[in-house]
Design an enzyme around this catalytic site. Structure first.
Site, mmCIF file in Angstrom:
data_model
loop_
_atom_site.group_PDB
_atom_site.id
_atom_site.type_symbol
_atom_site.label_atom_id
_atom_site.label_comp_id
_atom_site.label_asym_id
_atom_site.label_seq_id
_atom_site.Cartn_x
_atom_site.Cartn_y
_atom_site.Cartn_z
ATOM 1 N N GLY A 105 -1.149 8.821 -3.801
ATOM 2 C CA GLY A 105 -1.340 7.733 -4.765
ATOM 3 C C GLY A 105 -2.793 7.658 -5.217
ATOM 4 N N THR A 106 -3.707 7.893 -4.302
ATOM 5 C CA THR A 106 -5.142 7.843 -4.633
ATOM 6 C C THR A 106 -5.487 8.920 -5.657
ATOM 7 O OG1 THR A 106 -5.567 7.060 -2.397
ATOM 8 C CG2 THR A 106 -7.463 7.906 -3.618
ATOM 9 N N GLY A 113 0.820 -1.210 0.000
ATOM 10 C CA GLY A 113 0.000 0.000 0.000
ATOM 11 C C GLY A 113 0.848 1.251 0.000
ATOM 12 N N ASN A 156 -5.015 2.697 -2.790
ATOM 13 C CA ASN A 156 -5.966 2.822 -1.684
ATOM 14 C C ASN A 156 -6.714 1.497 -1.531
ATOM 15 O OD1 ASN A 156 -8.166 3.631 0.056
ATOM 16 N ND2 ASN A 156 -7.484 5.717 -0.366
ATOM 17 N N HIS A 166 -4.253 15.551 3.146
ATOM 18 C CA HIS A 166 -3.712 14.529 4.059
ATOM 19 C C HIS A 166 -2.990 15.197 5.225
ATOM 20 C CE1 HIS A 166 -4.357 11.830 0.605
ATOM 21 N NE2 HIS A 166 -4.393 10.858 1.513
ATOM 22 N N LYS A 219 2.734 13.136 5.735
ATOM 23 C CA LYS A 219 2.772 12.415 4.450
ATOM 24 C C LYS A 219 3.986 12.837 3.624
ATOM 25 C CE LYS A 219 -0.130 10.888 0.630
ATOM 26 N NZ LYS A 219 0.397 9.520 0.746
HETATM 27 N N1 LIG Z 1 -2.791 2.133 -0.075
HETATM 28 C C1 LIG Z 1 -3.473 2.555 1.004
HETATM 29 O O1 LIG Z 1 -4.644 2.208 1.223
HETATM 30 C C2 LIG Z 1 -2.772 3.456 1.975
HETATM 31 C C3 LIG Z 1 -1.476 3.795 1.743
HETATM 32 N N2 LIG Z 1 -0.769 4.495 2.676
HETATM 33 C C4 LIG Z 1 0.651 4.659 2.390
HETATM 34 O O2 LIG Z 1 1.341 3.730 3.222
HETATM 35 C C5 LIG Z 1 2.609 4.245 3.584
HETATM 36 C C6 LIG Z 1 2.759 4.210 5.098
HETATM 37 O O3 LIG Z 1 1.815 5.066 5.679
HETATM 38 P P1 LIG Z 1 1.804 5.332 7.263
HETATM 39 O O4 LIG Z 1 1.745 4.049 8.005
HETATM 40 O O5 LIG Z 1 0.758 6.352 7.476
HETATM 41 O O6 LIG Z 1 3.251 5.998 7.449
HETATM 42 P P2 LIG Z 1 4.177 5.963 8.747
HETATM 43 O O7 LIG Z 1 5.256 6.989 8.510
HETATM 44 O O8 LIG Z 1 3.350 6.069 9.972
HETATM 45 O O9 LIG Z 1 4.829 4.505 8.709
HETATM 46 C C7 LIG Z 1 5.850 4.133 7.824
HETATM 47 C C8 LIG Z 1 6.779 3.232 8.581
HETATM 48 O O10 LIG Z 1 7.755 2.674 7.713
HETATM 49 C C9 LIG Z 1 8.942 2.591 8.476
HETATM 50 N N3 LIG Z 1 10.159 2.330 7.716
HETATM 51 C C10 LIG Z 1 11.215 3.152 7.470
HETATM 52 N N4 LIG Z 1 12.183 2.488 6.816
HETATM 53 C C11 LIG Z 1 11.726 1.225 6.649
HETATM 54 C C12 LIG Z 1 12.285 0.063 6.078
HETATM 55 N N5 LIG Z 1 13.512 0.060 5.524
HETATM 56 N N6 LIG Z 1 11.541 -1.083 6.048
HETATM 57 C C13 LIG Z 1 10.318 -1.090 6.606
HETATM 58 N N7 LIG Z 1 9.765 -0.017 7.209
HETATM 59 C C14 LIG Z 1 10.446 1.124 7.214
HETATM 60 C C15 LIG Z 1 8.963 3.905 9.213
HETATM 61 O O11 LIG Z 1 9.888 3.858 10.301
HETATM 62 P P3 LIG Z 1 10.519 5.237 10.860
HETATM 63 O O12 LIG Z 1 9.359 6.061 11.290
HETATM 64 O O13 LIG Z 1 11.387 4.763 11.949
HETATM 65 O O14 LIG Z 1 11.256 5.839 9.695
HETATM 66 C C16 LIG Z 1 7.523 3.981 9.688
HETATM 67 O O15 LIG Z 1 7.315 3.307 10.905
HETATM 68 C C17 LIG Z 1 2.688 5.627 2.934
HETATM 69 O O16 LIG Z 1 3.350 5.510 1.695
HETATM 70 C C18 LIG Z 1 1.228 6.001 2.700
HETATM 71 O O17 LIG Z 1 1.057 6.890 1.625
HETATM 72 C C19 LIG Z 1 -1.344 4.935 3.827
HETATM 73 C C20 LIG Z 1 -2.645 4.671 4.086
HETATM 74 C C21 LIG Z 1 -3.483 3.915 3.171
HETATM 75 O O1 LIG Z 2 -0.391 8.673 3.409
HETATM 76 C C1 LIG Z 2 -1.584 8.427 3.710
HETATM 77 O O2 LIG Z 2 -2.009 8.600 4.854
HETATM 78 C C2 LIG Z 2 -2.458 7.878 2.676
HETATM 79 N N1 LIG Z 2 -1.931 7.511 1.547
HETATM 80 C C3 LIG Z 2 -2.571 6.909 0.445
HETATM 81 C C4 LIG Z 2 -2.418 7.768 -0.776
HETATM 82 O O3 LIG Z 2 -1.324 8.316 -0.999
HETATM 83 O O4 LIG Z 2 -3.360 7.875 -1.552
HETATM 84 C C5 LIG Z 2 -3.984 6.483 0.749
HETATM 85 C C6 LIG Z 2 -4.724 7.320 1.752
HETATM 86 O O5 LIG Z 2 -5.226 8.446 1.105
HETATM 87 C C7 LIG Z 2 -3.899 7.675 2.959
#
Ligand SMILES: NC(=O)C1=CN([C@@H]2O[C@H](COP(=O)(O)OP(=O)(O)OC[C@H]3O[C@@H](n4cnc5c(N)ncnc54)[C@H](OP(=O)(O)O)[C@@H]3O)[C@@H](O)[C@H]2O)C=CC1
Ligand SMILES: O=C(O)C1=N[C@H](C(=O)O)C[C@H](O)C1
Length: 234
Positions: free
Chosen positions: A141-142, A71, A98, A131, A135
């Site tokens: 991406g959405t 994701g 998403n 967002h 971010k």
């Molecule tokens: N497709 C979907 O439905 C959605 C997509 N997203 C996407 O998902 C991603 C994560 O979102 P979110 O959880 O909110 O972000 P966060 O920043 O909360 O989490 C990302 C995590 O990845 C960690 N990280 C850093 N380096 C690595 C590594 N080498 N391997 C594994 N993990 C690592 C970070 O650690 P540290 O903080 O220590 O750097 C952090 O804990 C984003 O790209 C977001 O856009 C989000 C929501 C919905």
């Molecule tokens: O970073 C987020 O939080 C989210 N990322 C995804 C995106 O880039 O579209 C999905 C959702 O909107 C939340």
């Protein structure tokens, strides 16, 4: 099902809660600097990490025969390479910008509206995404998936641009406001009226549930899939 979480941030933690409630086990949580891990202990991996590491996480899974759900947004310059590797290794892979059911319905509504508006040249299309301030990528991406849905179905547009209007370009405005989980708006504006469609996420539960459902679905399957395959819509 034994799940590896690649990325244990806001999404990783929400996915953990939902996966456990659905009877799954989290066998691995990988975050920054957790380099030496054995992915093969998992039945499936779910990657919600950061743009610069997502492709590496995905290739590691595919090279080790572990199906992977990603994701993470902002890494799509390498998407075709991930598809190729998945085919070569006969693995299982799903990327979705998403994972929420609501947004996947919204994607279909967006395409249908673009088709309906195709000949109505008096309307200009604009998009906005909002967002939270942590971010890393813009536009979301959405928003990119929504823009692609319009470009494929509306002859007035053949590309999108961030914060910029230009001939045949669909302008996307990206706003960052504290604590907003994700809001996407598509506007068709004429001199006399505006048609708006909007999706507002109230929290991250919908994204996380969709990712867990995708992980359950991919077990035993080989190939590159998307959320329309999982949800049987579109
Ligand atoms: N497709 C979907 O439905 C959605 C997509 N997203 C996407 O998902 C991603 C994560 O979102 P979110 O959880 O909110 O972000 P966060 O920043 O909360 O989490 C990302 C995590 O990845 C960690 N990280 C850093 N380096 C690595 C590594 N080498 N391997 C594994 N993990 C690592 C970070 O650690 P540290 O903080 O220590 O750097 C952090 O804990 C984003 O790209 C977001 O856009 C989000 C929501 C919905
Ligand atoms: O970073 C987020 O939080 C989210 N990322 C995804 C995106 O880039 O579209 C999905 C959702 O909107 C939340």
């Amino acid at each position: 099902m034994k799940i590896a979480l690649l990325g244990y941030g806001k999404m990783g933690k929400t996915i953990e809660q939902i996966a456990i409630k659905r009877g799954h086990e989290i066998v691995l949580k990988v975050d920054k600097n957790d380099d030496a891990y054995d992915i093969t202990q998992a039945d499936v991996a779910i990657d919600f990490s950061i743009p610069t590491v997502a492709f590496n996480n995905i290739t590691n899974c595919l090279n080790n025969g572990v199906p992977v759900i990603s994701g993470t947004t902002g890494w799509l310059q390498d998407y075709d390479k991930a598809v190729e590797l998945c085919k070569e290794k006969e693995g299982g892979f799903i990327y979705a910008s998403n994972f929420s059911l609501g947004v996947n319905i919204f994607f279909e509504l967006n395409k249908t509206l673009a088709k309906m508006m195709n000949t109505l040249k008096q309307y200009n299309v604009t998009m906005e995404e909002i967002h939270h301030t942590q971010k890393l990528d813009a536009p979301s991406g959405t928003a990119i998936t929504l823009a692609e849905g319009i470009i494929e179905n509306h002859s007035g547009y053949d590309n999108w641009k961030l914060d910029e209007a230009a001939e045949k370009s669909l302008p996307i405005v990206a706003k960052r406001i504290e604590d907003v989980p994700g809001t996407h708006t598509v506007n068709y504006e004429s001199e006399v009226d505006t048609i708006t469609i909007e999706h507002t996420a109230h929290n991250r539960q919908g994204f996380a549930l969709g990712a867990v459902i995708a992980a359950e679905w991919i077990i035993g399957k080989k190939g590159v899939f998307n959320m329309n395959d999982v949800l049987n819509i579109g």
